[in-house]
Design an enzyme around this catalytic site. Sequence first.
Site, PDB file in Angstrom:
ATOM      1  N   CYS A  79       0.830  -1.212   0.000  1.00  0.00           N
ATOM      2  CA  CYS A  79       0.000   0.000   0.000  1.00  0.00           C
ATOM      3  C   CYS A  79       0.861   1.258   0.000  1.00  0.00           C
ATOM      4  O   CYS A  79       1.373   1.673   1.044  1.00  0.00           O
ATOM      5  CB  CYS A  79      -0.917  -0.023   1.219  1.00  0.00           C
ATOM      6  SG  CYS A  79      -1.958   1.443   1.341  1.00  0.00           S
TER       7      CYS A  79
ATOM      8  N   CYS B  51      -0.430   4.106   2.134  1.00  0.00           N
ATOM      9  CA  CYS B  51      -0.221   3.932   3.582  1.00  0.00           C
ATOM     10  C   CYS B  51       1.249   4.150   3.955  1.00  0.00           C
ATOM     11  O   CYS B  51       1.551   4.763   4.971  1.00  0.00           O
ATOM     12  CB  CYS B  51      -0.585   2.521   4.047  1.00  0.00           C
ATOM     13  SG  CYS B  51      -2.051   1.825   3.333  1.00  0.00           S
ATOM     14  N   ASP B  52       2.147   3.615   3.162  1.00  0.00           N
ATOM     15  CA  ASP B  52       3.539   3.496   3.605  1.00  0.00           C
ATOM     16  C   ASP B  52       4.551   4.342   2.826  1.00  0.00           C
ATOM     17  O   ASP B  52       5.723   4.408   3.219  1.00  0.00           O
ATOM     18  CB  ASP B  52       3.986   2.019   3.524  1.00  0.00           C
ATOM     19  CG  ASP B  52       3.147   1.138   4.440  1.00  0.00           C
ATOM     20  OD1 ASP B  52       2.682   1.644   5.464  1.00  0.00           O
ATOM     21  OD2 ASP B  52       2.960  -0.048   4.117  1.00  0.00           O
TER      22      ASP B  52
END
Length: 324
Positions: free
Chosen positions: A133, A136-137
């Site tokens: 992701c 997200c990261d």
Amino acid sequence: MRQVIIIGSGPAGYTAAIYAARANLAPLLIASSVEVGGELMKTTEVDNYPGFAQGIQGPELMMQMQAQAERFGTEIILDDVTAMDLTGAVKTVTVGNGDAHDALSVIFATGSAYRKLGLKDEERLSGHGVSWCATCDGFFFRQKTIAVVGGGDSAMEEATFLTKFADKVYVIHRKDSLRASKAMQDRAFSDPKIEFVWNTEIAHIYGDDLVTGVGLIDVTDGAETTLELSGLFVAIGADPRTHLVHGQLDLNVDGTIAVQGRTSRTNLTGVFAAGDVIDPTYRQAVTAAASGTVAALDAEHFLASLPKNIVAAARQAESATVSA
Ligand code: NDP
């Protein structure tokens, strides 16, 4: 008999439970025996869920959602669903220990599973440089060299997004052409930070505590090379988890459950679907949560449309089960 059973414990399932519980539907949520909380349990910092200005850890966010659902009376079972009969007016959901639960409606929110490369160190280094992701990261890879694997729209989107943070983004693809749409390809090709590594498969992921590189194989001649990296984003597609409803619920060509328009209504009366299992495109915690809301409201409207004596019987059976 229940008024509603919710299957799945990601943002869609828990949000559906919060809304259903607050509507006095006393939902039963079947989480899973091992994957309670869904994909967010595998991420670290979540910086894009509204309401948490300083970010929140994925597992903490899911525990908060669970606690919120329980606060309003959701009952949660930690077991896997093994079979479902959704066709009749009364739906039956059977779990791993053999118990069968009946309900007038079901919300199916089982999410999707990111495809994995199937490499030995992939799981071990998940959250330590291996990610599924970028949204997200990506933030954790500022000024680093990283790679995205895959040749579809997701890979192009992730690679382009990651150039906001990383100094260099390799796209490693097993063919010499992309499956992604022309527009997404053009955007990636014109980005000076992105370099394509064609006809190449990843054979190893290296690193003790954090990813340090990958071992590559050129599929045209078998040549082996090593590429030093701080991060590897796997973007090779995701599969909606629908095996429990095959033959009962209509699916779209991409494998997601078909719902009617902007609703969560499936082809079966009283059966609703929400979250990643209906969404091939956005796949964010916040969009899944919103989708869970839609499903709970649809279920509530459906139950309100049933003859009063049927719902009263369900309520009576429900309180008998809870007090037993
Ligand atoms: P896709 O299935 O479209 O693409 C997966 C890619 O990963 C393919 O290039 C495939 O290679 C490669 N791949 C699959 N398995 C492996 C493996 N084991 N090892 C190496 N490579 C592998 O998935 P996406 O997630 O990219 O897209 C899914 C859907 O979502 C699509 O319909 C897409 O259009 C849509 N989408 C739309 C977006 C948008 O419009 N903004 C953004 C993201 C997704 P090969 O080509 O060789 O099969």
